[in-house]
Design a protein around this motif. Structure first.
Motif, PDB file in Angstrom:
ATOM      1  N   GLN A 133      23.736   5.690 -15.954  1.00  0.00           N
ATOM      2  CA  GLN A 133      23.179   4.934 -14.571  1.00  0.00           C
ATOM      3  C   GLN A 133      22.530   3.690 -15.136  1.00  0.00           C
ATOM      4  N   LEU A 134      22.863   2.578 -14.891  1.00  0.00           N
ATOM      5  CA  LEU A 134      22.229   1.168 -15.012  1.00  0.00           C
ATOM      6  C   LEU A 134      21.229   0.910 -13.995  1.00  0.00           C
ATOM      7  N   SER A 135      21.467   1.276 -12.771  1.00  0.00           N
ATOM      8  CA  SER A 135      20.540   0.707 -11.719  1.00  0.00           C
ATOM      9  C   SER A 135      19.270   1.181 -12.065  1.00  0.00           C
ATOM     10  N   SER A 136      18.213   0.222 -11.481  1.00  0.00           N
ATOM     11  CA  SER A 136      16.990   0.426 -11.646  1.00  0.00           C
ATOM     12  C   SER A 136      16.166   1.136 -10.554  1.00  0.00           C
ATOM     13  N   VAL A 137      15.428   2.300 -11.133  1.00  0.00           N
ATOM     14  CA  VAL A 137      15.052   3.084  -9.879  1.00  0.00           C
ATOM     15  C   VAL A 137      13.647   2.185  -9.200  1.00  0.00           C
ATOM     16  N   PRO A 138      12.746   1.650 -10.384  1.00  0.00           N
ATOM     17  CA  PRO A 138      11.506   0.982  -9.921  1.00  0.00           C
ATOM     18  C   PRO A 138      12.150  -0.219  -8.951  1.00  0.00           C
ATOM     19  N   LEU A 139      13.001  -0.825  -9.488  1.00  0.00           N
ATOM     20  CA  LEU A 139      13.412  -2.150  -8.667  1.00  0.00           C
ATOM     21  C   LEU A 139      13.723  -1.805  -7.156  1.00  0.00           C
ATOM     22  N   GLN A 140      14.455  -0.606  -7.147  1.00  0.00           N
ATOM     23  CA  GLN A 140      14.823  -0.048  -5.840  1.00  0.00           C
ATOM     24  C   GLN A 140      13.625   0.381  -4.976  1.00  0.00           C
ATOM     25  N   MET A 141      12.772   0.991  -5.722  1.00  0.00           N
ATOM     26  CA  MET A 141      11.449   1.270  -4.959  1.00  0.00           C
ATOM     27  C   MET A 141      10.818   0.076  -4.546  1.00  0.00           C
ATOM     28  N   LEU A 142      10.745  -1.092  -5.501  1.00  0.00           N
ATOM     29  CA  LEU A 142      10.152  -2.026  -5.163  1.00  0.00           C
ATOM     30  C   LEU A 142      10.606  -2.888  -3.909  1.00  0.00           C
ATOM     31  N   PHE A 143      12.073  -2.900  -3.837  1.00  0.00           N
ATOM     32  CA  PHE A 143      12.588  -3.461  -2.750  1.00  0.00           C
ATOM     33  C   PHE A 143      12.208  -2.808  -1.373  1.00  0.00           C
ATOM     34  N   PHE A 144      12.370  -1.509  -1.457  1.00  0.00           N
ATOM     35  CA  PHE A 144      11.948  -0.747  -0.121  1.00  0.00           C
ATOM     36  C   PHE A 144      10.687  -1.052   0.180  1.00  0.00           C
ATOM     37  N   LEU A 145       9.630  -1.028  -0.658  1.00  0.00           N
ATOM     38  CA  LEU A 145       8.338  -1.353  -0.346  1.00  0.00           C
ATOM     39  C   LEU A 145       8.024  -2.675   0.135  1.00  0.00           C
ATOM     40  N   ASN A 146       8.803  -3.648  -0.400  1.00  0.00           N
ATOM     41  CA  ASN A 146       8.729  -4.988  -0.434  1.00  0.00           C
ATOM     42  C   ASN A 146       8.882  -5.038   1.197  1.00  0.00           C
ATOM     43  N   GLY A 147      10.480  -4.523   1.691  1.00  0.00           N
ATOM     44  CA  GLY A 147      10.713  -4.672   3.059  1.00  0.00           C
ATOM     45  C   GLY A 147       9.607  -4.203   4.006  1.00  0.00           C
ATOM     46  N   VAL A 148       9.244  -3.049   3.684  1.00  0.00           N
ATOM     47  CA  VAL A 148       8.138  -2.556   4.664  1.00  0.00           C
ATOM     48  C   VAL A 148       6.961  -3.437   4.722  1.00  0.00           C
ATOM     49  N   TYR A 149       6.482  -3.868   3.387  1.00  0.00           N
ATOM     50  CA  TYR A 149       5.197  -4.843   3.668  1.00  0.00           C
ATOM     51  C   TYR A 149       5.440  -5.980   4.207  1.00  0.00           C
ATOM     52  N   TYR A 150       6.717  -6.588   3.774  1.00  0.00           N
ATOM     53  CA  TYR A 150       6.925  -7.842   4.457  1.00  0.00           C
ATOM     54  C   TYR A 150       6.846  -7.799   5.895  1.00  0.00           C
ATOM     55  N   GLY A 151       7.486  -6.655   6.631  1.00  0.00           N
ATOM     56  CA  GLY A 151       7.058  -6.359   8.008  1.00  0.00           C
ATOM     57  C   GLY A 151       5.826  -6.840   8.614  1.00  0.00           C
ATOM     58  N   PHE A 152       4.844  -6.034   7.606  1.00  0.00           N
ATOM     59  CA  PHE A 152       3.363  -6.192   8.111  1.00  0.00           C
ATOM     60  C   PHE A 152       2.867  -7.456   7.855  1.00  0.00           C
ATOM     61  N   TYR A 153       3.332  -7.947   6.784  1.00  0.00           N
ATOM     62  CA  TYR A 153       3.141  -9.656   6.369  1.00  0.00           C
ATOM     63  C   TYR A 153       3.254 -10.482   7.627  1.00  0.00           C
ATOM     64  N   PHE A 154       4.760 -10.394   7.984  1.00  0.00           N
ATOM     65  CA  PHE A 154       5.102 -11.084   9.113  1.00  0.00           C
ATOM     66  C   PHE A 154       4.390 -11.256  10.244  1.00  0.00           C
ATOM     67  N   LEU A 155       4.180  -9.963  10.556  1.00  0.00           N
ATOM     68  CA  LEU A 155       3.237  -9.630  11.952  1.00  0.00           C
ATOM     69  C   LEU A 155       1.887 -10.164  11.800  1.00  0.00           C
ATOM     70  N   ALA A 156       1.383  -9.887  10.705  1.00  0.00           N
ATOM     71  CA  ALA A 156      -0.134 -10.456  10.595  1.00  0.00           C
ATOM     72  C   ALA A 156      -0.252 -11.865  10.404  1.00  0.00           C
ATOM     73  N   THR A 157       0.795 -12.641   9.903  1.00  0.00           N
ATOM     74  CA  THR A 157       0.565 -14.008   9.657  1.00  0.00           C
ATOM     75  C   THR A 157       1.122 -14.653  11.040  1.00  0.00           C
ATOM     76  N   LEU A 158       1.871 -13.976  11.859  1.00  0.00           N
ATOM     77  CA  LEU A 158       2.244 -14.458  13.145  1.00  0.00           C
ATOM     78  C   LEU A 158       1.002 -14.285  14.162  1.00  0.00           C
ATOM     79  N   LEU A 159       0.480 -13.070  14.046  1.00  0.00           N
ATOM     80  CA  LEU A 159      -0.795 -12.869  14.922  1.00  0.00           C
ATOM     81  C   LEU A 159      -2.015 -13.842  14.527  1.00  0.00           C
ATOM     82  N   MET A 160      -2.099 -14.084  13.145  1.00  0.00           N
ATOM     83  CA  MET A 160      -3.290 -15.009  13.034  1.00  0.00           C
ATOM     84  C   MET A 160      -2.810 -16.500  13.277  1.00  0.00           C
ATOM     85  N   VAL A 161      -1.529 -16.741  13.131  1.00  0.00           N
ATOM     86  CA  VAL A 161      -1.451 -18.246  13.689  1.00  0.00           C
ATOM     87  C   VAL A 161      -1.454 -18.114  15.259  1.00  0.00           C
TER      88      VAL A 161
END
Lengths: 140, 145
Positions: B12-40
């Protein structure tokens, strides 16, 4: 666990929210330090209280590293009990620290929040580390 | 299409840490978007924005959200299918996302301390993703799959 449960993102987000608030308090701890000094205070008293709060915040950040290491390395990522404990602790920490920041609570109260919401999940995390690496138990 | 490597245990060539990072990035970006929008929204009530700046900030935030969605989709797909082209496009879009997050940390009309902190965490995640993207592309490209 073969499916991705919703505990994993919840745990990551509460951990990050707590981290963000701790860093914010680090940056603006002046009003909290003033809240636990008497009305007439000397510069040494201020420095002593300030240093105390800095120490508390730094130890909190250190315990964050422990918990994030356990979470991201997979040692306790899928352990439901640890996830639930971590989520509960960090949510309460986030809410109480929000009040701490905006209502300018006294800096001695920080130690209480620290004990229940930072030390407790980090301690159980260390127990899990020992169980997985030391006693070679399969990650629960 | 895993590569056949004689004597190698993992196909298997697919990178597990990269997949984990993508998943956590998606979740964290939801939080970031909401936080930035509320702050604006908070800033628009408490502070006065010069003409046009509020619209610019909000437009860039929504563009960032769309860019993030495309970037994460291409990255996840490329990592799972072991295609270097998709991961490469995702890497290029990561540069754009990094610039936008720096905008919200430095060049925005009003920058709060919380803006800087959530932006810094996002930049750390982007940096790690860029590094793992490069290693994943190297793995996929050198496999003759």
């Amino acid at each position: 666990m073969t499916t991705i449960s919703s505990l994993v993102p919840a745990r990551f987000l509460t951990l990050t929210a707590h981290l963000v608030i701790v860093i914010t308090i680090f940056w603006s701890r002046d009003s909290n330090v003033l809240a636990c000094l008497p009305l007439q205070y000397t510069q040494e008293q201020y420095q002593a209280r300030d240093t105390e709060l800095i120490v508390a915040l730094s130890v909190t950040l250190g315990l964050f590293v422990v918990e994030l290491a356990g979470f991201l390395s997979g040692v306790s990522m899928f352990n439901s009990s640890q996830s639930l404990l971590s989520i509960a602790a960090h949510v309460s920490a986030s809410v109480s620290l929000l009040f701490f920041l905006f209502e300018q609570w006294s800096c001695t109260l920080y130690w209480w929040i620290f004990a229940f919401c930072s030390v407790l999940p980090a301690a159980t995390e260390i127990v899990i580390f020992i169980a997985v690496f030391g006693l070679k138990k399969k990650a629960l | 299409m895993a590569a056949m490597k004689a004597g190698k245990a993992s196909l298997q060539l697919s990178s597990v840490p990269l997949q984990m990072l993508f998943f956590l990035n998606g979740v964290y970006y939801g939080f970031y978007f909401l936080a930035t929008l509320l702050m604006v929204i908070y800033k628009s009530q408490v502070l006065s924005y010069p003409d046009g700046n509020l619209a610019l900030d909000l437009a860039l935030l929504f563009i960032m959200a769309i860019l993030e969605a495309i970037r994460l989709y291409l990255g996840v797909r490329g990592n799972l299918k072991e295609e270097e082209v998709s991961v490469g496009i995702s890497l290029a879009l990561t540069v754009g996302s990094m610039l936008l997050s720096v905008y919200f940390m430095v060049w925005q009309t009003y920058v709060l301390r919380a803006d800087v902190i959530v932006g810094a965490v996002l930049l750390v995640i982007y940096g790690l993703e860029a590094i793992l993207d490069v290693t994943a592309i190297a793995a996929f490209a050198s496999a003759y799959a």
